[in-house]
Design a protein around this motif. Structure first.
Motif, PDB file in Angstrom:
ATOM      1  N   ALA A 325       0.679  -1.243   0.112  1.00  0.00           N
ATOM      2  CA  ALA A 325      -0.122  -0.203  -0.105  1.00  0.00           C
ATOM      3  C   ALA A 325       0.607   1.230  -0.027  1.00  0.00           C
ATOM      4  O   ALA A 325       0.281   2.413  -0.305  1.00  0.00           O
ATOM      5  N   ARG A 326       2.055   1.268   0.375  1.00  0.00           N
ATOM      6  CA  ARG A 326       2.810   2.404   0.528  1.00  0.00           C
ATOM      7  C   ARG A 326       3.335   2.934  -1.074  1.00  0.00           C
ATOM      8  O   ARG A 326       3.480   4.105  -1.074  1.00  0.00           O
ATOM      9  N   GLN A 327       2.968   2.077  -1.828  1.00  0.00           N
ATOM     10  CA  GLN A 327       3.202   2.724  -3.172  1.00  0.00           C
ATOM     11  C   GLN A 327       2.043   3.170  -3.908  1.00  0.00           C
ATOM     12  O   GLN A 327       1.786   3.627  -5.162  1.00  0.00           O
ATOM     13  N   SER A 328       0.879   3.382  -3.180  1.00  0.00           N
ATOM     14  CA  SER A 328      -0.287   3.917  -3.743  1.00  0.00           C
ATOM     15  C   SER A 328      -0.276   5.249  -4.243  1.00  0.00           C
ATOM     16  O   SER A 328      -0.816   5.267  -5.426  1.00  0.00           O
ATOM     17  N   LEU A 329       0.528   6.149  -3.821  1.00  0.00           N
ATOM     18  CA  LEU A 329       0.481   7.492  -4.283  1.00  0.00           C
ATOM     19  C   LEU A 329       1.278   7.036  -5.854  1.00  0.00           C
ATOM     20  O   LEU A 329       0.820   7.924  -6.644  1.00  0.00           O
ATOM     21  N   HIS A 353      -4.156  -2.789  -6.716  1.00  0.00           N
ATOM     22  CA  HIS A 353      -4.783  -3.361  -5.667  1.00  0.00           C
ATOM     23  C   HIS A 353      -3.776  -3.410  -4.342  1.00  0.00           C
ATOM     24  O   HIS A 353      -3.017  -4.444  -4.631  1.00  0.00           O
ATOM     25  N   PRO A 354      -3.465  -2.552  -3.574  1.00  0.00           N
ATOM     26  CA  PRO A 354      -2.576  -2.473  -2.724  1.00  0.00           C
ATOM     27  C   PRO A 354      -2.715  -3.583  -1.607  1.00  0.00           C
ATOM     28  O   PRO A 354      -3.987  -4.025  -1.420  1.00  0.00           O
ATOM     29  N   PHE A 355      -1.756  -3.627  -0.882  1.00  0.00           N
ATOM     30  CA  PHE A 355      -1.944  -4.935   0.331  1.00  0.00           C
ATOM     31  C   PHE A 355      -1.250  -4.196   1.495  1.00  0.00           C
ATOM     32  O   PHE A 355      -0.343  -3.295   1.459  1.00  0.00           O
ATOM     33  N   GLY A 356      -1.724  -4.666   2.618  1.00  0.00           N
ATOM     34  CA  GLY A 356      -1.195  -4.020   3.884  1.00  0.00           C
ATOM     35  C   GLY A 356       0.109  -4.912   4.288  1.00  0.00           C
ATOM     36  O   GLY A 356       0.606  -5.778   3.308  1.00  0.00           O
ATOM     37  N   ALA A 357       0.596  -4.501   5.482  1.00  0.00           N
ATOM     38  CA  ALA A 357       1.882  -5.029   5.854  1.00  0.00           C
ATOM     39  C   ALA A 357       2.027  -6.415   6.759  1.00  0.00           C
ATOM     40  O   ALA A 357       0.736  -6.428   7.232  1.00  0.00           O
ATOM     41  N   ILE A 358       2.762  -7.097   6.689  1.00  0.00           N
ATOM     42  CA  ILE A 358       2.823  -8.215   7.753  1.00  0.00           C
ATOM     43  C   ILE A 358       3.578  -7.826   9.066  1.00  0.00           C
ATOM     44  O   ILE A 358       4.687  -7.271   8.894  1.00  0.00           O
TER      45      ILE A 358
END
Ligand code: ARG
Length: 561
Positions: A325-329, A353-358
């Motif tokens: 998700a950090r690449q969303s911008l 389609h972003p994803f969260g962190a582990i």
């Protein structure tokens, strides 16, 4: 057509018969058993538009639905302010269960999926476990008949590689050190920071690399090959379907980058700022930099070139990008630039389609005990070891190669499923005990449910393929199981359009749980002749659906565990 689609059309017809010209019936699976199997809520909005009584309209819809085909539903009931609750008939369910093949779409999309895409300067780490999301999507879209093009946009270009190649040149007789890329990277980095001569050489090496100097390219190739072999090993263990043919390395775009900048300029989108070439767009505060002052290109520049290739050459209808998700911008910005510049066909849908962190148990990014990065390869080894101990404890009868196979299926399955079953967009805590538990929404629970059905067949002395007739659907638990079996198709289609594989996990978990309830309520092996066959058929359909569903998630099943 999937069950929900089929019923939606019928409900739509019933609305029209009841005098609603342009209905939006909104059919949903019922939230509670007392609401039937499906619930339509369109009467409220339609009544408002027509200034009529919603319950009276719903009653007319219910009647029209039954009049059109009295055999579909056992009950069509109006509830609350104007819901229409549909309980399907056993005969209808039984008939539909006669064909449960996955239905391939009549209107296939060409879909490019950009996923995994690790940076080759380092080894794949725990975050790359989320590669499973893109891979499950590729499998599902493919099963639904779409044309799938996998693209592994690995990072193999840019300044880091100058440093790594320069270090490799000095250490070439120690190529064995590359067994551990983390260590190799750390050494190179240390030299780069401490030794200005080395740092200068590293910078020159990048320029040579980009210019195509043969010697430098040779070292670079060697580094990339070794790094890719690490990736291949991980994909292999993890059952990821990416192959070398799917590689779409950043370096592939090296020669296309000047043209990207030139075309942006032609389109009047380029601004120079501090010597760098930038695209400023109103909707964003920061510009997209496409060329640095020293002439170097950036991540966004390659992505612009890649997006172009994906629409011009691959003619994609959809391009799906799966990243952190950090690449969303980054994605929002470069999509906007690509559109403004006309690099992508208008009809092509660009989707990030972003994803969260582990996270670790402390809710911070998951690290090793000493605070280092968790290598994915190590994590997967540990998963198999843990599963082996667990399986040995649960079923000491399993030995040798079979025990190994079960341990692998359970260990790798557990880790993948833990990742896939969470809503993609949220962060989650990595927890061995939960993911390896035989209870709850986990791979071992589903794999166990599957193996248990196989053991029913062994005890019955019947092979599932022999059961040809569709099952009779009579008892309440048979009905519930039947409805759920028939919802597989609509679940897959929803996953395909929303890129949310966790919906398939939720479905499979519900199916396995429903099956357990059915099995408790309805005797199978002790039932008399025809009933026994019929219930065995429900068992077979459940096992097949669990198997297919898990397979689409890239998770193996085993016959015993
Ligand atoms: N290599 C990038 C990284 O490790 C991810 C690339 C994702 N794909 C893309 N087309 N930008 O962060």
């Amino acid at each position: 057509m999937n069950l929900r689609g089929f019923l939606s059309e019928r409900v739509g017809d019933a609305f029209r018969a009841a005098g609603v010209a342009d209905p939006e019936p909104m059919l949903r699976p019922a939230a509670r058993p007392e609401f039937g199997d499906y619930q339509a809520n369109g009467a409220m909005a339609a009544a408002k538009r027509l200034r009529t009584n919603p319950r009276a309209l719903a009653t007319a819809v219910a009647e029209a639905f039954t009049d059109a085909d009295p055999d579909i539903a056992e009950q069509v009931e109006v509830a609350g302010p104007g819901f229409v609750n549909i309980t399907l008939s056993g005969a209808f369910l039984s008939e539909r269960l006669g064909n449960v093949e996955i239905e391939r779409t009549g209107r296939p999309d060409r879909v490019v999926l950009d996923y995994s895409s690790p940076n080759l300067a380092k080894e794949m780490h725990v975050g790359h476990l989320r590669t499973t999301i893109g891979d499950a999507m590729a499998r599902i879209l493919d099963a639904l008949g779409h044309e799938v093009i996998r693209q592994n946009h690995v990072g193999d270009w840019g300044t880091q590689f100058g440093m790594l190649v320069a270090h490799l040149e000095d250490r070439q007789e120690h190529a064995a050190e590359l067994k551990d890329l983390e260590v190799f990277y750390a050494e190179a980095r240390k030299r780069f920071d401490a030794d200005t001569d080395f740092a200068d050489r590293a910078r020159r090496t990048v320029v040579d690399l980009q210019r195509g100097d043969e010697v430098v390219r040779g070292y670079w190739r060697r580094f990339i090959d070794i790094s890719l072999s690490h990736c291949r090993a991980v994909y292999d263990t993890l059952g990821i379907t990416l192959t070398d043919d799917d590689l779409d390395a950043e370096s592939r775009y090296n020669d296309a980058l000047p043209k990207v900048v030139e075309d942006l300029d032609q389109a009047g989108l380029l601004t120079e700022s501090d010597g760098a070439k930038c695209v400023f767009l109103e909707e964003f505060d920061a510009p997209v930099i496409v060329q640095k002052r020293d002439g170097g290109y950036l991540y966004a520049t390659s992505d612009l070139a890649a997006a172009r290739l994906r629409t011009d050459h691959y003619r994609a209808d959809r391009v799906l990008y799966f990243t952190d998700a950090r690449q969303s911008l980054h994605f929002r910005q470069f999509f906007a630039v690509a559109r403004k510049a006309g690099f992508v066909a208008e009809a092509c849908s660009l989707e990030h389609h972003p994803f969260g962190a582990i996270l670790g148990e402390d809710s911070r990014p998951f690290k090793t005990r000493t605070g280092g990065v968790v290598k994915l390869a190590d994590l997967l080894d540990e998963a198999v070891q843990r599963a082996r101990a667990l399986v040995a404890e649960k079923n000491p009868d399993l030995t040798g190669a079979e025990a190994d196979r079960v341990a692998r299926a359970v260990g790798i399955g557990a880790v993948k499923y833990a990742d896939l079953s969470k809503n993609r967009t949220s962060d989650y805590v990595f927890d061995w005990d939960t993911m390896l538990s035989f209870d709850g929404n986990t791979a071992p629970y589903l794999q166990y449910a599957y193996a248990r059905i196989q053991s029913i067949f062994r005890r019955a002395g019947v092979s599932p393929e022999r059961l040809e007739a569709a099952p009779a659907v009579v008892e309440p638990e048979e009905r519930r199981l039947a409805v759920l079996l028939l919802r597989f198709q609509e679940t897959l289609e929803q996953v395909a359009s929303e890129a949310l594989p966790h919906l398939l996990c939720t479905y499979l978990y519900e199916l396995a749980s429903r099956f357990m309830r059915f099995y408790e309520a309805c005797p199978v092996l002790d039932a008399p002749g025809g009933l026994r066959e019929s219930r065995l058929k429900l068992c077979a359909l459940t096992a097949e659906t669990l198997h297919r569903g898990l397979d689409l998630l890239g998770i193996e099943t085993v016959e015993r565990m």
